[in-house]
Design an enzyme around this catalytic site. Structure first.
Site, short mmCIF file in Angstrom:
data_model
loop_
_atom_site.label_atom_id
_atom_site.label_comp_id
_atom_site.label_asym_id
_atom_site.label_seq_id
_atom_site.Cartn_x
_atom_site.Cartn_y
_atom_site.Cartn_z
N GLY A 5 28.51 -12.34 36.85
CA GLY A 5 29.80 -12.36 37.52
C GLY A 5 29.66 -12.78 38.98
O GLY A 5 30.51 -13.51 39.50
N ARG A 17 35.42 -11.44 31.34
CA ARG A 17 35.71 -10.74 32.60
C ARG A 17 36.83 -11.42 33.39
O ARG A 17 37.00 -12.64 33.33
CB ARG A 17 34.42 -10.62 33.43
CG ARG A 17 33.37 -9.81 32.69
CD ARG A 17 32.10 -9.65 33.47
NE ARG A 17 32.30 -8.87 34.68
CZ ARG A 17 31.36 -8.67 35.59
NH1 ARG A 17 30.16 -9.23 35.43
NH2 ARG A 17 31.60 -7.94 36.66
N GLN A 34 32.60 -9.44 45.60
CA GLN A 34 32.57 -10.79 45.02
C GLN A 34 33.79 -11.59 45.45
O GLN A 34 33.68 -12.76 45.82
CB GLN A 34 32.51 -10.70 43.49
CG GLN A 34 31.17 -10.14 43.01
CD GLN A 34 31.10 -9.97 41.51
OE1 GLN A 34 32.09 -10.15 40.80
NE2 GLN A 34 29.93 -9.61 41.02
N ASP A 84 27.46 -0.07 40.98
CA ASP A 84 26.62 -0.42 39.82
C ASP A 84 25.74 0.73 39.36
O ASP A 84 25.02 0.62 38.36
CB ASP A 84 25.73 -1.63 40.17
CG ASP A 84 26.58 -2.89 40.34
OD1 ASP A 84 27.65 -2.98 39.73
OD2 ASP A 84 26.14 -3.78 41.10
N LYS A 143 33.10 -4.48 34.37
CA LYS A 143 31.75 -4.94 34.71
C LYS A 143 31.18 -5.72 33.52
O LYS A 143 31.93 -6.15 32.65
CB LYS A 143 30.88 -3.75 35.11
CG LYS A 143 31.36 -3.07 36.40
CD LYS A 143 31.27 -4.01 37.58
CE LYS A 143 31.83 -3.42 38.84
NZ LYS A 143 31.88 -4.39 39.94
N ARG A 188 31.85 -0.05 31.32
CA ARG A 188 30.80 0.96 31.53
C ARG A 188 31.33 2.38 31.46
O ARG A 188 30.57 3.31 31.17
CB ARG A 188 30.11 0.72 32.88
CG ARG A 188 29.26 -0.52 32.86
CD ARG A 188 28.54 -0.78 34.16
NE ARG A 188 27.65 -1.92 34.02
CZ ARG A 188 27.15 -2.62 35.03
NH1 ARG A 188 27.46 -2.29 36.28
NH2 ARG A 188 26.34 -3.63 34.81
C1 S3P Z 1 28.34 -7.72 43.63
C2 S3P Z 1 29.51 -7.01 43.79
C3 S3P Z 1 29.96 -5.97 42.85
C4 S3P Z 1 28.84 -5.52 41.92
C5 S3P Z 1 28.06 -6.67 41.38
C6 S3P Z 1 27.41 -7.46 42.51
C7 S3P Z 1 27.99 -8.74 44.63
O1 S3P Z 1 31.03 -6.48 42.07
O2 S3P Z 1 29.36 -4.76 40.85
O3 S3P Z 1 27.04 -6.24 40.49
O4 S3P Z 1 26.82 -9.19 44.65
O5 S3P Z 1 28.86 -9.12 45.42
P1 S3P Z 1 32.58 -6.43 42.57
O6 S3P Z 1 32.73 -7.35 43.70
O7 S3P Z 1 33.35 -6.88 41.36
O8 S3P Z 1 32.82 -4.99 42.90
#
Ligand code: S3P
Length: 442
Positions: A94, A122, A169, A320, A347, A351
Site C-alpha cells: 500500500g 484496498r 500514506q 501496524d 490494512k 486485521r
Molecule cells: C505507512 C503508513 C501507515 C502504515 C503502513 C506504512 C507509511 O498506513 O500502516 O504500513 O509508510 O506511510 P496509513 O497511512 O494508511 O495509516
C-alpha cells in the site's frame, strides 16, 4: 503456499538486528530518484514491498544499482521521471502504491498501477481525491480500487488538504506531488502520523515546516520545486519488525534479548509505551540519530504482563503493531482494550477481524466492534492447536507464529509467504534465538 508451524519455546536470548525500516526504505528510493545526483542507501529493507518500489522507480527511468548491501540511486531530478512502458506492479505494498501515485500526479505521463489481491482490495480514493484536486486524472476499477491508470500533469497546482484520517500514506502522497508544483503545498492532519517523508525531504534539502495547531493537529507546508540533492542514508531497523521478537521475548519465560539499531521515531514507537504500560521490561539504550531519525538499542526481558487500555490517540504511532500487541494481550493477565482502531480494517487484511477471530480459535476470549478490540487474557498459556489463515498479511502470519511460542499446542499459519514482504529471514532469526518454527510445504 508454504504453511509454517510454531511450537512452544523455552527462553529466547541473543543480540540481534532486524531488517531495515520499510517506510524509510520506500521513501529513500523514491526521494533518491527525484533528487539530483547520487543517493547511497545502506540498511535498505530488501523485502518484497521495497523491491517492488525499486523496480517501479527503475521502470520510471531511475538508475538503481545494488552491490552487497549498498544501494545507489542516480536521481533524475524533480519532474524528471519518464513514462513507463509496462504496468507497475506494486505487489502487496500500500505504501508503494499510494506514495507513487503522489509522485506520478505531478509528472506529465500516464502509468498503470496494479498489485496482488490484497492490495487490489484496498481503498485508493483517499489518495486519488486530493491528487485530482491538483490536476491528476485517474481511471480506477469500481470502488476506486487497483488496477488504476493515473495521468499526471506537468502543471500541478499545489495541494491544500485537511485530512479526515491520520494517514502518513495520504499525507506523503500529497507532499511528494507538491515537489513538482509551483507554490506551497499544505497538508493538515488531525493527529500526527509518521513523519518520515517530512524528515527525509528536509534531509535532502527541501524547505518543509511543521506547525502544531489545535488539539494535536499539525499543518505541514512544503515549498514547491525545491533543489534536492542526493544523500547518504543509513536505514535503521524497523520497529514494526522488532515488535515481533520483542513480544516473543516478553511472553517466553526466562528470555533476555537485545535488538540493536532500531528506529524509535516517537510517531512510530507507541508500541513500546503500550507494552511498558502492560508491565514489559524494555530498556531503551544508546539513543542516537541517523539521517534525521532517532534510533536506539532495545533490551527486553520476559515479563509478567497485565491487561491495559490503549487510547485512540496513540493509534497512529503504533498502527501496524496492534496484531502483535493483541498477542501480548492474549498472554497477559486481565483485559486489554484497544480503542480507535477502525483503520485496521483496511490494512493488508482486515486485521481487526483477523485478530478477533484468530485469537478466539486459539482459545482466547475476544470481542470486537467497528473500532475496538477487547482481549481477555488469563495469564495462562493460550490453547493453540489450530491453523490460522494469514490472509496475505505478513503481520498476521508473524503474530500467530509468535503466539505459538507461548501456546499449549502448536499454531500453524496456512501461508508464510507474505512474511517476505517486510521481514526476510524471520524464521531463521527466530529459530536462532530459540524459537521452534518450521516450514511445511502443502
Ligand atoms: C505507512 C503508513 C501507515 C502504515 C503502513 C506504512 C507509511 O498506513 O500502516 O504500513 O509508510 O506511510 P496509513 O497511512 O494508511 O495509516
Amino acid at each position: 503456499m508454504t504453511s509454517i508451524r510454531s511450537t512452544s519455546a523455552t527462553a529466547i536470548s541473543g543480540d540481534i538486528t532486524v531488517p531495515g525500516d520499510k517506510s524509510i526504505s520506500h521513501r529513500a528510493l523514491m526521494i533518491g530518484a527525484l533528487a539530483v545526483g547520487e543517493t547511497t542507501i545502506t540498511g535498505l529493507l530488501e523485502g518484497e514491498d521495497v523491491l517492488a518500489t525499486a523496480r517501479a522507480m527503475q521502470q520510471l527511468g531511475a538508475e538503481i544499482e545494488q552491490q552487497d548491501n549498498v544501494w545507489q540511486v542516480y536521481g533524475r531530478g524533480i519532474g524528471g521521471l519518464i513514462e513507463p512502458s509496462a504496468v507497475l506492479d506494486l505487489g502487496n505494498s500500500g505504501t508503494a502504491a499510494r506514495l507513487l501515485m503522489g509522485v506520478l500526479a505531478s509528472h506529465e505521463l500516464s502509468a498503470t498501477l496494479t498489485g496482488d489481491p490484497s492490495l487490489s482490495s484496498r481503498p485508493m480514493e483517499r489518495v486519488m481525491g486530493p491528487l485530482r484536486n491538483i490536476g491528476a486524472e485517474f481511471v480506477a476499477r469500481s470502488g476506486g480500487k487497483l488496477p488504476i491508470t493515473i495521468t499526471g500533469t506537468g502543471m500541478a497546482l499545489p495541494g491544500d488538504e485537511t485530512l479526515k484520517v491520520a494517514s502518513a500514506q495520504v499525507k506523503s502522497a500529497i507532499l511528494l506531488a507538491g515537489l513538482n508544483a509551483q507554490g506551497n503545498t499544505i497538508v493538515v492532519e488531525p493527529q500526527p502520523s509518521r513523519d518520515h517523508t517530512e524528515k527525509m525531504l528536509s534531509f535532502f534539502g527541501a524547505d518543509i515546516s511543521v506547525e502544531e495547531i489545535a488539539d494535536g493537529a499539525r499543518r505541514i507546508t512544503l515549498i514547491g520545486q525545491p533543489e534536492i540533492t542526493g544523500q547518504d542514508i543509513a536505514v535503521p531497523g524497523d520497529i514494526s519488525s522488532a515488535a515481533f521478537p520483542i513480544v516473543a521475548a516478553l511472553i517466553t519465560p526466562g528470555s533476555d534479548l537485545t535488538i540493536e539499531n532500531v528506529g524509535i521515531n516517537p510517531l512510530r514507537a507507541g508500541v513500546l509505551a503500550s507494552l511498558q504500560e502492560m508491565g514489559a521490561e524494555i530498556e531503551i539504550l544508546n539513543e542516537r540519530d541517523t539521517a534525521g531519525e532517532p534510533i536506539a538499542d532495545l533490551h527486553v526481558r520476559a515479563s509478567e504482563l497485565t491487561g491495559a487500555t490503549i487510547p485512540a490517540d496513540r493509534a497512529p504511532s503504533m498502527i501496524d503493531e496492534y496484531p502483535i500487541l493483541a498477542v501480548a494481550a492474549a498472554c497477559a493477565k486481565g483485559t486489554s482494550v484497544f480503542e480507535g482502531i477502525g483503520e485496521l480494517q483496511v490494512k493488508e487484511s482486515d486485521r481487526l477481524a483477523a485478530m478477533a477471530s484468530g485469537l478466539k480459535e486459539c482459545g482466547v476470549e475476544t470481542e470486537a466492534t467497528q473500532d475496538t478490540l477487547t482481549v481477555h487474557g488469563t495469564g495462562a498459556a493460550p490453547q493453540g492447536g489450530v491453523t490460522i489463515a494469514s490472509r496475505l498479511d505478513h503481520r498476521i502470519a508473524m503474530s500467530y507464529l509468535v503466539l505459538g511460542m507461548a501456546s499449549q499446542k502448536t499454531i500453524t499459519v496456512d501461508d508464510g509467504g507474505p512474511i517476505e514482504t517486510s521481514f526476510p529471514g524471520f524464521l531463521d532469526l527466530m529459530n536462532g534465538l530459540g524459537a521452534d518454527m518450521e516450514e511445511a510445504k502443502q
